[in-house]
Design an enzyme around this catalytic site. Sequence first.
Site, short mmCIF file in Angstrom:
data_model
loop_
_atom_site.label_atom_id
_atom_site.label_comp_id
_atom_site.label_asym_id
_atom_site.label_seq_id
_atom_site.Cartn_x
_atom_site.Cartn_y
_atom_site.Cartn_z
N GLY A 45 -14.31 -1.48 -7.94
CA GLY A 45 -15.22 -2.60 -8.04
C GLY A 45 -16.01 -2.67 -9.28
CB SER A 87 -12.51 7.97 1.47
OG SER A 87 -11.96 9.26 2.10
CE LYS A 140 -3.86 2.34 -9.16
NZ LYS A 140 -4.04 2.13 -7.89
CE LYS A 172 -3.85 2.41 2.38
NZ LYS A 172 -4.42 2.93 1.33
CB CYS A 227 -4.98 9.31 -4.47
SG CYS A 227 -5.91 8.99 -2.85
CB THR A 236 -11.02 4.93 -6.94
OG1 THR A 236 -10.28 5.98 -6.14
CG2 THR A 236 -10.56 3.74 -6.04
C1 LIG Z 1 -9.28 -0.38 0.17
C2 LIG Z 1 -8.50 0.22 -0.93
C3 LIG Z 1 -7.49 1.08 -0.68
C4 LIG Z 1 -6.81 1.71 -1.72
N1 LIG Z 1 -5.63 2.32 -1.82
C5 LIG Z 1 -4.84 2.64 -2.73
C6 LIG Z 1 -3.63 3.16 -2.41
O1 LIG Z 1 -3.05 3.65 -1.17
N2 LIG Z 1 -2.84 3.54 -3.39
C7 LIG Z 1 -3.25 3.65 -4.71
O2 LIG Z 1 -2.55 3.67 -5.78
N3 LIG Z 1 -4.44 3.04 -5.03
C8 LIG Z 1 -5.29 2.54 -3.89
N4 LIG Z 1 -6.37 1.78 -4.23
C9 LIG Z 1 -7.03 1.85 -5.46
C10 LIG Z 1 -6.73 0.45 -6.02
O3 LIG Z 1 -5.34 0.18 -6.42
C11 LIG Z 1 -7.46 0.28 -7.57
O4 LIG Z 1 -6.81 1.27 -8.48
C12 LIG Z 1 -8.85 0.58 -7.52
O5 LIG Z 1 -9.59 -0.06 -6.31
C13 LIG Z 1 -9.67 -0.16 -8.71
O6 LIG Z 1 -9.35 -1.47 -8.52
P1 LIG Z 1 -10.70 -2.49 -8.27
O7 LIG Z 1 -11.92 -2.25 -8.86
O8 LIG Z 1 -10.11 -3.80 -8.51
O9 LIG Z 1 -10.71 -2.07 -6.65
C14 LIG Z 1 -7.13 1.44 -2.97
C15 LIG Z 1 -8.38 0.55 -3.04
C16 LIG Z 1 -9.03 -0.21 -2.30
C17 LIG Z 1 -10.33 -0.80 -2.32
#
Ligand SMILES: Cc1cc2nc3c(=O)[nH]c(=O)nc-3n(C[C@H](O)[C@H](O)[C@H](O)COP(=O)(O)O)c2cc1C
Length: 358
Positions: free
Chosen positions: A282, A125, A227, A74, A191, A256
Amino acid sequence: MKARPAYDIERSYDENYRDGPFLDITPPQRKITAEKSFLGFQVNSLLGVPAGPLLNANWIKAYAQLGFDLLVYKTLRTQERPCHPNPNCMYLSQQRPLREIDFNRQLIGSMTPPDDPTLISITNSFGMPSRAPEIWQADIQKAKAGIGPGQLLIVSVVGTPGETDLKTDYVRAAALAVEAGAPAIEINLSCPNVLSREGSIFTDPEVSSQIASAVKNEIGAVPLIIKIGYIADPFKRAKVVAENAPHVDGISGINTLSFEVIDEKGEQALPGKGRLRSGVCGAAIRACALSQAEHLVALKKQHQYDFAVIGVGGVMTAEHIHTYLNLGVDAVMSATGAMWDPLLAYRFWKENTSDSNA
Ligand SMILES: Cc1cc2nc3c(=O)[nH]c(=O)nc-3n(C[C@H](O)[C@H](O)[C@H](O)COP(=O)(O)O)c2cc1C
């Protein structure tokens, strides 16, 4: 029975950090092959967990044992940063894919999960919390020791606006991670959960490439991934990619999508200042994520870029992993899907033991 996530959304971030992941399954056995190649590493599969759900070495080890072979630690900062107040995740009632036409809509959040876990969409968040570097540097070494053969640890870092300029802080964060032994670095340029500048750099071709170039210059042969979030304008997207291509070994996305989220009474769903907007991930973001991944693959072919494309967004089932791989991406990662279905990697492996696409 409703699916229970490995990250308990009823508990605080610190409790999840200390006591998680909350898994009630024994990792199934699978054959290790290390026949795939990713960023110059031999790996067992092209499936991973992107930055976010893997909070520390305990989480990395648990998901490595579950068969996720590309493990992103993370996002970390050069200074300690607390997490936004709890709750940090909420389910969304959104049933259909979000499209650009929806971007100004408000979404409804609640703590009640949908019946079908493959349809889960959440808002999250956290504000990119971080332990102090001396703590996370030691933990990176533990994380590295906790993964198996054919698995790759990637460390995500971000710059923090403050005393030094932002670019310098990105460089420092990456240098600290490499010093701790990170085999590959990801810089988070996207972010939606922070109000400061580090959240939207990916939309700026010049600034993003200046940061990527400075970080690459610092870390040398260590692979660098950026990213990025969703960029609606295809011309701007192509420009961001073109400016960054000379400096990066991989582009991961999407992060996201940013939405206003309210509760059933019409009030701001997540508590605290600046949190009406939060990141959506998601099932509901898969359509946007796939379309951007497809465009990145096309740009790569057209311009003979040699970076890897990492498809992220809405991967909830093994079928979704195949959909991304069939587009031509180099790797696929699941955050929300992997949290609610920790056996996702195993299901994918089982399906693929007889073909060579995994
Ligand atoms: C619980 C959670 C925490 C996240 N924290 C970060 C983060 O610290 N850094 C980051 O680049 N993306 C973060 N993301 C985004 C994910 O890396 C990813 O880009 C996003 O959730 C889309 O993927 P998904 O649809 O599989 O969840 C986070 C996502 C989730 C669900």
